[in-house]
Design a protein around this motif. Sequence first.
Motif, PDB file in Angstrom:
ATOM      1  N   UNK A   1       0.807  -1.507  -0.203  1.00 54.67           N
ATOM      2  CA  UNK A   1       0.097  -0.052  -0.029  1.00 54.67           C
ATOM      3  C   UNK A   1       0.988   1.337   0.095  1.00 54.67           C
ATOM      4  N   UNK A   2       2.082   1.014   0.000  1.00 56.08           N
ATOM      5  CA  UNK A   2       2.999   2.386   0.135  1.00 56.08           C
ATOM      6  C   UNK A   2       3.649   2.559  -1.217  1.00 56.08           C
ATOM      7  N   UNK A   3       3.780   3.925  -1.483  1.00 51.54           N
ATOM      8  CA  UNK A   3       4.470   4.106  -2.807  1.00 51.54           C
ATOM      9  C   UNK A   3       5.958   4.091  -2.513  1.00 51.54           C
ATOM     10  N   UNK A   4       6.506   3.200  -3.242  1.00 49.90           N
ATOM     11  CA  UNK A   4       8.119   3.138  -3.272  1.00 49.90           C
ATOM     12  C   UNK A   4       8.928   4.259  -4.024  1.00 49.90           C
ATOM     13  N   UNK A   5       8.305   4.229  -5.345  1.00 46.84           N
ATOM     14  CA  UNK A   5       9.278   5.102  -6.188  1.00 46.84           C
ATOM     15  C   UNK A   5       8.095   5.763  -7.473  1.00 46.84           C
ATOM     16  N   UNK A   6       8.580   6.459  -8.291  1.00 47.35           N
ATOM     17  CA  UNK A   6       7.904   7.097  -9.397  1.00 47.35           C
ATOM     18  C   UNK A   6       8.780   7.320 -10.450  1.00 47.35           C
ATOM     19  N   UNK A   7       8.261   6.795 -11.585  1.00 48.03           N
ATOM     20  CA  UNK A   7       8.856   7.280 -12.955  1.00 48.03           C
ATOM     21  C   UNK A   7       8.051   8.197 -13.886  1.00 48.03           C
ATOM     22  N   UNK A   8       8.434   9.153 -13.983  1.00 45.90           N
ATOM     23  CA  UNK A   8       7.852  10.246 -14.773  1.00 45.90           C
ATOM     24  C   UNK A   8       8.227  10.385 -16.287  1.00 45.90           C
TER      25      UNK A   8
END
Length: 333
Positions: free
Chosen positions: A85-92
């Motif tokens: 349920x937790x955001x680890x990383x993001x890629x834009x």
Amino acid sequence: MTRVTDIKSSQEFSELLLANGRTLLVIHFYASWAPQCGQMDKVLEELTQEQPQAHFARLEAEALPEISQKYGISAVPSILFFKSGQELERLDGADAAQLTHRVARLISVPAPSGTSSQVGPAVSQLGPEELNARLKKLIDSAPCMLFMKGTPQEPRCGFSRQIIDILNKHGVRFGSFDILMDESVRQGLKTYSKWPTYPQVYVNGEMIGGLDIVKEMAESGELSEVCPKGEKLEDRLQALINKAPVMLFMKGTAQGPKCGFSRTTIDILNETGVTYETFDILQDEEVRQGLKTYSKWPTYPQLYVKGELIGGLDIIKELKESEELSEVLNAKN
């Protein structure tokens, strides 16, 4: 065969976060009009076969604005990686190689502890002072502020539905916040207000109470005296739409758009040199939800000329490509 899951609602999003637990969940925030999103979709389809231990999904950013806003999606494609349920990383951005690399790396990253049973979006890691500051800002965001389960259009518990009916019956103008979309607000506000249940109503920053107290105030006539009255929503929307010959309802401002769709629209309008005004629908939930029904147009941005709806970004782009946009925008006589 494993496929990419299409997320169609906030409930599906929350359920997916919960269902995947410690499995890596990769969610692509996309727009149907953006060709680079189609490219990333193809990469995700390939990864479903190459990395079956991960779960891949996609979500149309403009169709579920409450989720996009919460996770700060300002452009597409954006890809978020979750565990427990937790955001680890993001890629834009459209970077197929980087997406493939991150999936392979994050599959083996341990899941954050203590969140596997969480329902809905992850609890933010704000300190007590930061959380209280955020709560106060939310409470002060409208003269009458309702913290509820669901939205005024779709209450998700009987108590919230009843309080919406009472406020609407008495013509109260209010803002609202869906506590099911943010666990930190849901839990933190109980302590902040020393009130353990929902819904909660605040007027001018002060806690009024829950459903029972609002009922009592309605019966005694006190509710109409205490809560701010609003003009009819339809009249208010008409006034806003006709505020300027060219009126754009968007996320953010012309100087600071808060989603990729709004940013692209502003860029196109600026190219025409036409004078226009904007309204930030993120600052007024009543307008944000009400205008969808009024215009029968479910997404933003929305462009109006002389009080008439032109459409959203897709139509604006079509008008630009056909060289009709300037003519439409300048049809003021």
